[in-house]
Motif scaffolding. Structure first.
Motif, short mmCIF file in Angstrom:
data_model
loop_
_atom_site.label_atom_id
_atom_site.label_comp_id
_atom_site.label_asym_id
_atom_site.label_seq_id
_atom_site.Cartn_x
_atom_site.Cartn_y
_atom_site.Cartn_z
N LEU A 15 39.08 41.32 -58.37
CA LEU A 15 40.46 41.46 -57.88
C LEU A 15 40.60 40.86 -56.48
O LEU A 15 41.63 40.22 -56.18
N ALA A 16 39.59 41.06 -55.62
CA ALA A 16 39.64 40.48 -54.28
C ALA A 16 39.64 38.96 -54.36
O ALA A 16 40.38 38.30 -53.62
N PRO A 26 35.73 34.74 -47.40
CA PRO A 26 34.66 34.92 -46.41
C PRO A 26 35.13 35.58 -45.12
O PRO A 26 34.44 36.44 -44.55
N LYS A 27 36.34 35.22 -44.66
CA LYS A 27 36.87 35.83 -43.44
C LYS A 27 37.12 37.33 -43.65
O LYS A 27 36.79 38.15 -42.79
N VAL A 28 37.69 37.68 -44.78
CA VAL A 28 37.96 39.09 -45.08
C VAL A 28 36.64 39.86 -45.20
O VAL A 28 36.53 40.98 -44.70
N MET A 29 35.63 39.28 -45.83
CA MET A 29 34.34 39.96 -45.98
C MET A 29 33.67 40.16 -44.62
O MET A 29 33.04 41.20 -44.40
N ARG A 30 33.80 39.17 -43.72
CA ARG A 30 33.27 39.34 -42.36
C ARG A 30 33.97 40.49 -41.66
O ARG A 30 33.33 41.32 -40.99
N TRP A 35 33.84 46.16 -39.72
CA TRP A 35 34.34 47.53 -39.67
C TRP A 35 33.37 48.53 -40.32
O TRP A 35 33.24 49.66 -39.85
N VAL A 36 32.70 48.11 -41.37
CA VAL A 36 31.70 48.99 -41.99
C VAL A 36 30.57 49.25 -41.00
O VAL A 36 30.09 50.38 -40.86
N GLY A 37 30.15 48.22 -40.28
CA GLY A 37 29.10 48.39 -39.26
C GLY A 37 29.54 49.32 -38.15
O GLY A 37 28.76 50.16 -37.68
N ARG A 38 30.79 49.20 -37.72
CA ARG A 38 31.30 50.10 -36.67
C ARG A 38 31.34 51.54 -37.15
O ARG A 38 30.98 52.46 -36.42
N VAL A 39 31.78 51.75 -38.40
CA VAL A 39 31.85 53.11 -38.94
C VAL A 39 30.44 53.69 -39.06
O VAL A 39 30.21 54.86 -38.72
#
Length: 118
Positions: A15-16, A26-30, A35-39
């Protein structure tokens, strides 16, 4: 991870790819990775803070028990009590040494319970 099965993850990825497009994916995945790393970093920081608080509470409990035990010992053995002086041998006198057995000594001369040090 969050209760996401591999088939559900595949559906989200497809879907993505359809809605975001291969050009912007690629930009969205980065961005998502950032944000996953920050969380995860915040979760690690929160977990270490909780562990430090638990460790400090355990140390306070141990110090409290130590103080109570120290007070109990001090009550049993007060500092102003009249304790006998320990026996200190004369420094000039050597300690009495047991006799040394010669190698030629027989069992009859020195039975095992009366035998001096070798």
């Amino acid at each position: 991870m969050f209760g996401v099965d591999s088939s559900e993850l595949a559906v989200v990825a497809i879907l993505a790819l359809i809605f975001i497009g291969p050009k912007d994916l690629p930009k969205v995945m980065r961005t998502v990775g950032y944000w996953v790393g920050r969380v995860r970093g915040m979760a690690r920081h929160f977990t270490s803070g909780i562990e430090n608080m638990v460790r400090e509470a355990e140390l306070e409990e141990m110090e409290k028990r130590w103080r109570e035990e120290n007070e109990r010992i001090m009550r049993l053995h007060p500092a102003n009590a009249d304790y006998p002086e320990p026996h200190i041998p004369d420094i000039g006198q050597p300690d009495a040494m047991p006799p040394v057995v010669s190698p030629e000594a027989s069992e009859e001369e020195f039975p095992p319970d009366k035998r001096p040090l070798p």
